[in-house]
Design an enzyme around this catalytic site. Structure first.
Site, short mmCIF file in Angstrom:
data_model
loop_
_atom_site.label_atom_id
_atom_site.label_comp_id
_atom_site.label_asym_id
_atom_site.label_seq_id
_atom_site.Cartn_x
_atom_site.Cartn_y
_atom_site.Cartn_z
N GLY A 1 -9.51 8.50 0.84
CA GLY A 1 -9.04 9.87 0.71
C GLY A 1 -10.09 10.87 0.27
O GLY A 1 -10.02 12.05 0.65
N THR B 1 -1.95 3.98 4.16
CA THR B 1 -0.95 4.99 3.92
C THR B 1 -0.10 5.12 5.16
O THR B 1 -0.62 4.96 6.26
CB THR B 1 -1.69 6.34 3.72
N ARG C 1 -6.63 8.70 -10.62
CA ARG C 1 -7.26 9.05 -9.34
C ARG C 1 -6.16 9.41 -8.31
O ARG C 1 -5.15 8.75 -8.18
CB ARG C 1 -8.07 7.86 -8.82
N THR D 1 1.98 6.95 -0.08
CA THR D 1 1.02 5.87 -0.36
C THR D 1 1.05 5.49 -1.84
O THR D 1 1.48 6.29 -2.68
CB THR D 1 -0.41 6.33 0.00
N THR E 1 -5.39 8.51 7.07
CA THR E 1 -5.35 7.30 6.26
C THR E 1 -6.78 6.87 6.01
O THR E 1 -7.69 7.27 6.74
CB THR E 1 -4.54 6.19 6.97
N GLY E 2 -6.96 6.07 4.98
CA GLY E 2 -8.32 5.62 4.67
C GLY E 2 -8.81 6.21 3.37
O GLY E 2 -8.01 6.66 2.54
N SER F 1 0.82 -1.22 0.00
CA SER F 1 0.00 0.00 0.00
C SER F 1 0.85 1.27 0.00
O SER F 1 0.31 2.37 0.03
CB SER F 1 -0.94 0.00 1.21
N1 ASP Z 1 -5.60 7.71 1.91
C1 ASP Z 1 -5.16 6.89 0.82
C2 ASP Z 1 -5.86 7.31 -0.44
O1 ASP Z 1 -7.02 7.63 -0.40
C3 ASP Z 1 -5.33 5.44 1.00
C4 ASP Z 1 -5.30 4.91 2.41
O2 ASP Z 1 -4.73 5.47 3.29
O3 ASP Z 1 -5.91 3.88 2.65
O4 ASP Z 1 -5.26 7.25 -1.48
#
Ligand code: ASP
Length: 337
Positions: free
Chosen positions: A246, A192, A220, A210, A243-244, A82
């Site tokens: 985005g 991330t 994207r 990330t 994180t998560g 990731s």
């Molecule tokens: N935040 C990152 C994104 O949206 C991915 C992640 O942290 O899971 O690209």
């Protein structure tokens, strides 16, 4: 004539000067009591990154150098799908990387959608230091990196290629909750590293890197390379990272919001919680299916985190302990596969 009014005026000035010096002394004492150096990072894989950053911080080095060195660890880790090299590709099979960095003076640099370069965090730092710009994207970022001496190489590993081909069979376009805690092989589709460090001088820097959502649409870009969304640092107040998914972080300018809330007196954890609450308020149905986590530190070295769902963790490293992993607080108990 030395009258009563003049006397009262003079004594009130003396009183405020005394109060001022008392408060300055208190703030000096507070600064001395602050917990730094310290470095914190998102997810369990933050432990290894923190340890690398600690090599710099523990010797009195600069927080900017520490977060860059730390972020390069998961970027180089072939088991980490990731972040960086070995990151899962987009739905067309391209590994495209995003990163940003910010220092104690508010300088920042970022790259987004960059291919073939294994250490986007170092390219982001050079964007900050060697160009008048903040963000370079796609081919322009790659070209700049090569001009700066980075090697262009294939980042798609055989393991990532197998996982991508497996995904292509069903090509279900959906983020998976807390994928960092799951086994690779198609399930591990986002996460991330966001890092925040305070050095011995009390200066704060942050880094975020990330490969973004696995199997994302080509082109994207998420929150991670966006200053204010995936990362924000204000040396007077503190720093935050996320994180998560985005898209939800960008919509709420998440990390900037967390720092501003801390400026207004919120603790790091409460600021992260409020940022999650704003996401929930705008998208009460969507949030049941997606994960977002925020991590923050204030000027005193107090830290905290909050996530939409159970499963988000963060790593802390300071003089007391270098490998602490803390489960983030959360709104929903749901853990989905
Ligand atoms: N935040 C990152 C994104 O949206 C991915 C992640 O942290 O899971 O690209």
């Amino acid at each position: 004539m030395y009258n009563r009014r003049k006397f009262i005026k003079l004594s009130s000035i003396t009183a405020s000067l005394t109060a001022l010096s008392a408060s300055s002394i208190a703030s000096v004492l507070k600064t001395e009591a602050a917990n730094h150096p310290i470095v914190i990072s998102t997810w369990d894989f933050g432990v290894a990154a923190n340890k690398e950053a600690w090599k710099i911080l523990s010797k009195g080095g600069r927080s900017l150098d520490a977060v860059e060195a730390g972020a390069k660890i998961p970027e180089a880790d072939l088991k980490n799908h990731s972040v960086g090299r070995a990151g899962y590709p987009d739905r067309d099979g391209h590994v495209t990387l995003d990163a940003c960095i910010m220092d104690e003076q508010g300088n920042c640099g970022a790259v987004a959608g960059m291919e073939d370069i294994a250490h986007p965090i170092s390219v982001a730092r050079l964007v900050m230091e060697k160009t008048p710009h903040v963000l370079l994207v796609g081919d322009g970022a790659r070209q700049f990196a090569i001009e700066q001496g980075f090697k262009a190489e294939k980042l798609l590993t055989p393991e990532s290629e197998i996982a991508w081909k497996k995904w292509l069979v069903k090509h279900e376009y959906k983020p998976i909750m807390n994928s960092e805690n799951q086994m690779p092989g198609g399930k591990y589709n986002h996460d991330t590293i966001g890092m925040l460090a305070i050095d011995a001088k009390g200066n704060i820097s942050g880094a975020c890197t990330t490969s973004g959502m696995a199997w994302k649409m080509h082109g994207r870009v998420g929150d991670s390379p966006i200053i204010g969304a995936g990362l924000y640092v204000d040396n007077e107040v503190g720093g935050a990272t996320s994180t998560g998914v985005g898209e939800e972080v960008i919509r709420n300018v998440g990390s900037f919001l967390v720092v501003e809330l801390m400026r207004h007196g919120y603790s790091p954890q409460d600021a992260c919680k409020e940022a999650c609450r704003r996401i929930i308020k705008k998208k009460p149905d969507t949030v049941k299916e997606i994960q977002v986590g925020f991590l923050a530190i204030n000027k005193k070295g107090e830290y905290g985190a909050y996530a939409l769902h159970k499963g988000f963790t963060f790593a802390v490293c300071d003089a007391k302990k270098q490998d602490l992993i803390i489960p983030g607080k959360y709104f929903y108990e749901t853990v989905k596969d």
